[in-house]
Design a protein around this motif. Sequence first.
Motif, PDB file in Angstrom:
ATOM      1  N   VAL A   1       3.295  -2.271 -23.952  1.00 53.98           N
ATOM      2  CA  VAL A   1       3.389  -0.819 -23.734  1.00 53.98           C
ATOM      3  C   VAL A   1       4.593  -0.250 -24.501  1.00 53.98           C
ATOM      4  N   THR A   2       5.718  -0.990 -24.517  1.00 54.31           N
ATOM      5  CA  THR A   2       6.896  -0.535 -25.272  1.00 54.31           C
ATOM      6  C   THR A   2       6.530  -0.360 -26.743  1.00 54.31           C
ATOM      7  N   ALA A   3       5.827  -1.360 -27.304  1.00 56.99           N
ATOM      8  CA  ALA A   3       5.447  -1.288 -28.717  1.00 56.99           C
ATOM      9  C   ALA A   3       4.508  -0.109 -28.972  1.00 56.99           C
ATOM     10  N   LEU A   4       3.531   0.077 -28.085  1.00 55.90           N
ATOM     11  CA  LEU A   4       2.582   1.185 -28.268  1.00 55.90           C
ATOM     12  C   LEU A   4       3.295   2.533 -28.154  1.00 55.90           C
ATOM     13  N   ALA A   5       4.234   2.637 -27.208  1.00 57.46           N
ATOM     14  CA  ALA A   5       4.980   3.898 -27.055  1.00 57.46           C
ATOM     15  C   ALA A   5       5.807   4.169 -28.315  1.00 57.46           C
TER      16      ALA A   5
ATOM     17  N   ILE B   1       4.267 -13.775 -27.840  1.00 60.58           N
ATOM     18  CA  ILE B   1       4.602 -13.744 -29.270  1.00 60.58           C
ATOM     19  C   ILE B   1       4.142 -12.417 -29.879  1.00 60.58           C
ATOM     20  N   SER B   2       2.899 -12.027 -29.577  1.00 58.61           N
ATOM     21  CA  SER B   2       2.397 -10.761 -30.122  1.00 58.61           C
ATOM     22  C   SER B   2       3.229  -9.596 -29.602  1.00 58.61           C
ATOM     23  N   GLY B   3       3.649  -9.650 -28.346  1.00 62.41           N
ATOM     24  CA  GLY B   3       4.452  -8.569 -27.761  1.00 62.41           C
ATOM     25  C   GLY B   3       5.810  -8.428 -28.428  1.00 62.41           C
TER      26      GLY B   3
ATOM     27  N   ALA C   1       0.910  -2.955 -37.707  1.00 64.64           N
ATOM     28  CA  ALA C   1       1.130  -4.257 -37.066  1.00 64.64           C
ATOM     29  C   ALA C   1       1.629  -4.077 -35.638  1.00 64.64           C
ATOM     30  N   GLY C   2       2.552  -3.130 -35.443  1.00 66.46           N
ATOM     31  CA  GLY C   2       3.098  -2.875 -34.103  1.00 66.46           C
ATOM     32  C   GLY C   2       2.016  -2.421 -33.144  1.00 66.46           C
ATOM     33  N   PHE C   3       1.131  -1.546 -33.635  1.00 63.74           N
ATOM     34  CA  PHE C   3       0.057  -1.035 -32.779  1.00 63.74           C
ATOM     35  C   PHE C   3      -0.957  -2.131 -32.462  1.00 63.74           C
ATOM     36  N   GLY C   4      -1.355  -2.875 -33.495  1.00 64.28           N
ATOM     37  CA  GLY C   4      -2.353  -3.932 -33.313  1.00 64.28           C
ATOM     38  C   GLY C   4      -1.851  -5.045 -32.401  1.00 64.28           C
ATOM     39  N   LEU C   5      -0.664  -5.537 -32.678  1.00 62.73           N
ATOM     40  CA  LEU C   5      -0.109  -6.632 -31.874  1.00 62.73           C
ATOM     41  C   LEU C   5       0.246  -6.158 -30.467  1.00 62.73           C
ATOM     42  N   GLY C   6       0.673  -4.897 -30.356  1.00 66.49           N
ATOM     43  CA  GLY C   6       0.973  -4.329 -29.034  1.00 66.49           C
ATOM     44  C   GLY C   6      -0.280  -4.282 -28.174  1.00 66.49           C
TER      45      GLY C   6
END
Length: 379
Positions: A91-95, A23-25, A72-77
């Motif tokens: 990793v996709t979200a962090l990138a 879910i977070s991803g 939010a994207g960084f934290g949840l990623g």
Amino acid sequence: MGQVTTSTGIGRGEGTGFGSGWISGVLAVTFAALAGGGVLCLLFPWLLTTPDARGHYPLGIVRFLIHAFLVAGFGLGTLSVLLRRSRTLGVTALALTTVATLLGGSGAAVGAVESGPGYVGLDWFLLNVLVLALLFVPLERLFARLPSQPIFRPGWQTDLAHFAASHLLVQVTVLLTLAPAALFFAWAVRPGLQQAVQSQPLVAQLVAIVIVADLAQYAVHRAFHRVPWLWRFHEIHHSARAMDWLASSRLHLLDIVVTRGLSFVPLYVLGFSAPAVYAYLVFVSFHAVFIHANVRFRFRPIEWLVVTPRFHHWHHAAAPEAVDRNFAVHLPVIDRLFGTSYFPDGRWPDAYGLAGLPVPDGWLRQLVRPFTARTPGVH
Ligand SMILES: [Zn+2]
Ligand SMILES: [Zn+2]
């Protein structure tokens, strides 16, 4: 959030429940993609935003949303990377958040806004994804007709691609919707009649538009079912085997412009006022999505008056008795008048889609299929 089948390509081999990092991803990738798209709109407004909307965006709110989505994207990623063995989502979200931040993030300078000859409606796509997902995902979770159907059910990528294409190409679809009426039906315009129409109260005009547009849509829709070469385009819409808000987007581009273009002709000829037409466009853009949604509302007192999800779900039913029924998208009475109604009391279809599953998944495959399919379109 339910179990995701392996054919979606998400969560393969790993759980998707709370605590699995799924879910977070998914949320992280969604937020990061929205933020990244927003940054690109800031940097290249002349290419990626709709000219009519460009000057009206509240920049303060846009920048705040981009900032919030990046955080939010960084934290949840990060959370997803920590929780999940397969790190693809995290990793996709962090990138994505890293690239969006390097491009300037929420503080990115607004690029030049001189209009070129063409544009891509990335702003229109992002805005619609955001608003419709915020509205329909919770609605379908809380009031699901089929609670076991996950958000990311099989075929969701195809439908999201249809959604993206029709919104990114908004310049083309709007032009092809409006131009044919003015080009071929200017001779039918009677100024006296148009003045009489425009002098009516807004609500009366809106009701008249719903009736006139649905009568035209009914005729076009029925032709798409009955004429074999037209059916090859429209069968794409009927290939959806799961009904939800996103399935409403599964439409061939030619289906969209022909149906909208011909439905617009009587509105153009009758000359309804611009506010009435805009009000109708807002109504139809939500109503068309809603009638596909995976929601169990029946609206029993008005089911025969206005098209509800149950009525349109029967249009998509796989059962032979429901084939070529319920063409109206606003007024069920039109189908009753022309003898094409199928609306068994209280029941919902057991299955959706086309017998024999003739249409493959994949946006590009569906786009070229009407031109390349060797077997004649039959229905
Ligand atoms: Zn149809
Ligand atoms: Zn439909």
